[in-house]
Design a protein around this motif. Sequence first.
Motif, PDB file in Angstrom:
ATOM      1  N   PRO A   1       0.904  -1.198   0.108  1.00 23.41           N
ATOM      2  CA  PRO A   1       0.000   0.028   0.069  1.00 23.41           C
ATOM      3  C   PRO A   1       1.081   1.354   0.060  1.00 23.41           C
ATOM      4  N   ILE A   2       1.157   1.655  -0.927  1.00 21.89           N
ATOM      5  CA  ILE A   2       1.988   2.763  -1.248  1.00 21.89           C
ATOM      6  C   ILE A   2       1.507   4.124  -1.179  1.00 21.89           C
ATOM      7  N   THR A   3       0.262   4.164  -1.774  1.00 22.07           N
ATOM      8  CA  THR A   3      -0.608   5.414  -2.075  1.00 22.07           C
ATOM      9  C   THR A   3      -1.956   5.001  -1.562  1.00 22.07           C
ATOM     10  N   GLY A   4      -2.875   6.065  -1.513  1.00 21.82           N
ATOM     11  CA  GLY A   4      -4.138   5.826  -0.884  1.00 21.82           C
ATOM     12  C   GLY A   4      -4.413   6.645   0.156  1.00 21.82           C
ATOM     13  N   LYS A   5      -5.541   6.482   1.009  1.00 22.65           N
ATOM     14  CA  LYS A   5      -6.002   7.411   1.801  1.00 22.65           C
ATOM     15  C   LYS A   5      -5.922   6.643   3.153  1.00 22.65           C
ATOM     16  N   SER A   6      -5.582   5.392   3.224  1.00 27.38           N
ATOM     17  CA  SER A   6      -5.426   4.592   4.683  1.00 27.38           C
ATOM     18  C   SER A   6      -3.841   4.640   4.896  1.00 27.38           C
ATOM     19  N   TRP A   7      -3.568   3.265   5.274  1.00 30.40           N
ATOM     20  CA  TRP A   7      -2.061   3.118   5.597  1.00 30.40           C
ATOM     21  C   TRP A   7      -1.354   3.121   4.367  1.00 30.40           C
ATOM     22  N   ILE A   8      -0.140   4.058   4.334  1.00 27.10           N
ATOM     23  CA  ILE A   8       0.510   4.092   3.131  1.00 27.10           C
ATOM     24  C   ILE A   8       1.960   3.857   3.450  1.00 27.10           C
ATOM     25  N   GLY A   9       2.284   2.965   4.152  1.00 20.63           N
ATOM     26  CA  GLY A   9       3.718   2.635   4.515  1.00 20.63           C
ATOM     27  C   GLY A   9       4.408   1.665   3.676  1.00 20.63           C
ATOM     28  N   GLY A  10       3.559   1.054   2.604  1.00 23.69           N
ATOM     29  CA  GLY A  10       4.322   0.301   1.600  1.00 23.69           C
ATOM     30  C   GLY A  10       5.370   0.556   0.832  1.00 23.69           C
ATOM     31  N   GLY A  11       5.756   1.922   0.720  1.00 26.68           N
ATOM     32  CA  GLY A  11       6.752   2.355   0.089  1.00 26.68           C
ATOM     33  C   GLY A  11       8.121   2.350   0.866  1.00 26.68           C
ATOM     34  N   ALA A  12       7.833   2.724   2.292  1.00 29.51           N
ATOM     35  CA  ALA A  12       8.837   2.536   3.236  1.00 29.51           C
ATOM     36  C   ALA A  12       9.494   1.245   3.342  1.00 29.51           C
ATOM     37  N   THR A  13       8.341   0.312   3.375  1.00 33.55           N
ATOM     38  CA  THR A  13       8.907  -1.127   3.492  1.00 33.55           C
ATOM     39  C   THR A  13       9.742  -1.756   2.423  1.00 33.55           C
ATOM     40  N   LYS A  14      10.079  -1.032   1.432  1.00 31.52           N
ATOM     41  CA  LYS A  14      10.853  -1.513   0.228  1.00 31.52           C
ATOM     42  C   LYS A  14      12.187  -1.457   0.448  1.00 31.52           C
ATOM     43  N   LEU A  15      12.653  -0.758   1.369  1.00 32.07           N
ATOM     44  CA  LEU A  15      14.166  -0.851   1.877  1.00 32.07           C
ATOM     45  C   LEU A  15      14.391  -1.968   2.884  1.00 32.07           C
ATOM     46  N   PRO A  16      13.625  -2.382   3.821  1.00 29.46           N
ATOM     47  CA  PRO A  16      14.131  -3.375   4.413  1.00 29.46           C
ATOM     48  C   PRO A  16      13.862  -4.826   3.561  1.00 29.46           C
TER      49      PRO A  16
ATOM     50  N   ILE B   1       0.560  13.663  10.861  1.00 31.31           N
ATOM     51  CA  ILE B   1       0.570  13.538   9.648  1.00 31.31           C
ATOM     52  C   ILE B   1      -0.491  14.522   9.060  1.00 31.31           C
ATOM     53  N   SER B   2      -0.032  15.294   8.166  1.00 32.70           N
ATOM     54  CA  SER B   2      -1.033  16.204   7.460  1.00 32.70           C
ATOM     55  C   SER B   2      -2.171  15.694   6.840  1.00 32.70           C
ATOM     56  N   ASP B   3      -3.387  16.356   7.238  1.00 31.55           N
ATOM     57  CA  ASP B   3      -4.585  15.681   6.494  1.00 31.55           C
ATOM     58  C   ASP B   3      -5.554  16.926   6.279  1.00 31.55           C
ATOM     59  N   PRO B   4      -6.038  17.508   5.197  1.00 29.77           N
ATOM     60  CA  PRO B   4      -6.448  18.734   5.061  1.00 29.77           C
ATOM     61  C   PRO B   4      -7.988  18.396   5.426  1.00 29.77           C
TER      62      PRO B   4
ATOM     63  N   GLY C   1      -9.490  19.238   9.807  1.00 22.87           N
ATOM     64  CA  GLY C   1      -9.713  20.671  10.133  1.00 22.87           C
ATOM     65  C   GLY C   1      -9.094  20.927  11.506  1.00 22.87           C
ATOM     66  N   CYS C   2      -7.840  20.420  11.946  1.00 26.68           N
ATOM     67  CA  CYS C   2      -7.293  20.631  13.071  1.00 26.68           C
ATOM     68  C   CYS C   2      -5.836  20.984  12.882  1.00 26.68           C
ATOM     69  N   THR C   3      -5.150  21.597  13.475  1.00 28.93           N
ATOM     70  CA  THR C   3      -3.932  22.036  13.333  1.00 28.93           C
ATOM     71  C   THR C   3      -2.815  21.063  14.051  1.00 28.93           C
ATOM     72  N   PRO C   4      -1.533  20.968  13.736  1.00 21.99           N
ATOM     73  CA  PRO C   4      -0.703  20.031  14.430  1.00 21.99           C
ATOM     74  C   PRO C   4      -0.596  20.209  15.796  1.00 21.99           C
ATOM     75  N   GLU C   5      -0.740  21.195  16.013  1.00 24.52           N
ATOM     76  CA  GLU C   5      -0.746  21.727  17.783  1.00 24.52           C
ATOM     77  C   GLU C   5      -1.824  21.062  18.357  1.00 24.52           C
ATOM     78  N   GLN C   6      -3.085  21.345  17.689  1.00 21.39           N
ATOM     79  CA  GLN C   6      -4.252  20.760  18.432  1.00 21.39           C
ATOM     80  C   GLN C   6      -4.172  19.168  18.448  1.00 21.39           C
ATOM     81  N   MET C   7      -3.829  18.645  17.301  1.00 17.98           N
ATOM     82  CA  MET C   7      -3.566  17.092  17.322  1.00 17.98           C
ATOM     83  C   MET C   7      -2.579  16.640  18.218  1.00 17.98           C
ATOM     84  N   ALA C   8      -1.715  17.228  18.624  1.00 16.47           N
ATOM     85  CA  ALA C   8      -0.755  16.895  19.490  1.00 16.47           C
ATOM     86  C   ALA C   8      -1.340  17.046  21.084  1.00 16.47           C
ATOM     87  N   GLN C   9      -2.102  17.955  21.131  1.00 21.94           N
ATOM     88  CA  GLN C   9      -2.637  17.949  22.564  1.00 21.94           C
ATOM     89  C   GLN C   9      -3.712  17.087  22.736  1.00 21.94           C
TER      90      GLN C   9
END
Length: 718
Positions: free
Chosen positions: A13-28, A242-245, A248-256
Amino acid sequence: NNTKDIRLLGLLPITGKSWIGGGATKLPVKLALEDIRANGSILPGYNITYDYIDSQCSPGIAVYRMFEKLHTQPPYHMLLGDSCSVCSEATSQVSHLWNLTQLSPGSSSPILSDRIRFPKYYRLAMPDQQLNDLRIHMMKSLFNWKIAATLHQALEFFSVVTDDFVGKASANNITLLSQEIFMHDPYWRVQNLKKHDVRIIMTALYEDKARSVLCAAYKVGLFGPKIVWVFVGWFSERFWLISDPLIGCTPEQMAQAAEGAFLTSAVPFNPVDEIGVGGMTVSRFLSRWEVHPEHTPDMDSFKSSMGQAYDHIWMSALALDCADKKLRSIGHLKTIGDFTYKDSDIGEIVFQCMGNQSIIGMSGRISFSKGGADPNKMMLLQRIQGAKRINLGYYRQDTNPKIFEWIPGALVWKDNKIPRDSTLVTQKEIRIPPALYITICVLSGLGIIIVFLFLSFNIYYRNNRFVKLSSPNINNVLLFGCVLCYVTVFIRPTGNVTSTMCQARVVCFCLAFTITFSALFSKTWRVYRIFTNKKLLKRTIKDIQLFAMIAVIVMLLTAILIVWQIVSPFEVERNELENEKNVVGNDEEVRFFVQTCVSKQSTYFAWTIYIFEGMMLSFGAFLAWETRHVTIEALNDSHQIGLCLYNVVILSAVALTLSLVLEDQVVLLYGITSGFLIFGTTLTQLFVFVPKVHAVFTKVDCTLKGMTATANTGQGQP
């Protein structure tokens, strides 16, 4: 040139709206292939290759692209992936038709454990329902939480996980205040959790929905040191940032909103730094991964998946090597390199070899339960602290009983206080303060002393002409009623109240009031009968007649009270005072209550008594008015009766008004009503007896001029 290829097909799963960690697993994956090729003892004479498709974490796309590859490319020897459960479910239901064994580095859906639906499927990820054991252990044994709620995304495997948790929670006496489910926007479900005052929330959802949930939690205020969110640990390393337009919340709000959340998962890396496959320790593997030229900072978000991505390549290579050796040992006409999709026997051998694998991988010790698709692994508990994931400890399933091993000093609570699963409510009964009760009792005691002083006066001067004319026997009855009034305040309406005390308080007050005023009015009735004698006949009205009158009135009242207690006896009821709450300490709340006397039909009987007593007071007022012109002070109490009536009516009206206004202020109400009762009773005594005391000591003339009627007081003729 005669080397045959061992072809692996990965679903990433390299692209899409859910989990997109497939691209990162190509290195291991690349590192694992390099190590396997360098080993030389695994699949000798073969060239292991890896091809992949982007599944986009979409089951439709995954199945379509898999079909396309299987039909247009040379045969693949094994199918690897997907890391998204929905794609693994879709592909593994059909991949066995090509006699392919499928191994996924991820996919934690509990549905995938079903061997009938997914006959040749294995995975390195622990199914999410097994994480419920850790969640239950965390609640019950680690933090003593007994109340929680669930929130899950409307997908089958998340529903299965949630149902499993609900069952285990019930078996462990854990109460679930709410079970929420959503499909797209979780805002209203989160709002509902807040309405239920939920503190511990177990979730089952994808990463993108987890961000939506945290944003909704921030908007409704369901976050902070009192709130504990629990997510799965296979999300991206810092998924909440992770940015998600769309949220409707800022990174600071998400961190809280995310601060303090717990994450449960299988261990992403072997907690023991031991040499495993590839001749590496975990620290050596991570070092290679981090310094590799192809490594980018974006990959760090998916660091927890790197170990399983590396291990699943080794597991597939070892299983195929095992199958090749077995084919050679049994003298099969084909080797593993000759596999085609029609070779069901070779496919079965590969499947069996996979189930028998046991390795020390970068993600830990991996083996499969006999015939099962799921690995046996330790679990990891993490917490978001300071905007970072912090490992707290490991849940060991390989021990009996299962234990949790803490990492010393890892867990840091705000103010060193463990959040509560709900507001700690302490019930505190409102009682009459000792100082107030003692004061009331002292005042009442002084009133009783005054009663006995007047009684002593009445007895000592009983032969005095003025005292005899005032009917001393009836005065004694009046004083007895006053004593009962004073005694009433000794019976507290709060504290260790019993139904008997409730009855005693009502009976004591009603009898006291009735006896006091019936005695006073009976004397006035005698004066009325004597001085309204138009024929001027000699008329003798003895005390026994007045006693009979008092007795009839008291008996009527007693009958009402007896019927009241038979039909609707008093019960002690616990009444919580909604307006009396104190918030103290670590989410603690003190709620106050009082023990009150309750009778279901009290309204009807109380009004019956009010009417009865009102008629008596009205009759007394009539008698006082009719005898107002009798000038013999010893006989005529009309003036005193008027004062007593004024006193009673005013005090009763004020007391009734205050009792309605101060209904919940039991202490203040007790103080005021008791004070009014003592004050009113004392005034009644003083109004009746002070004039008599004054007359005796000043020798007031009490001659009945021109009257032939007599009042027989039982003490001789006046």
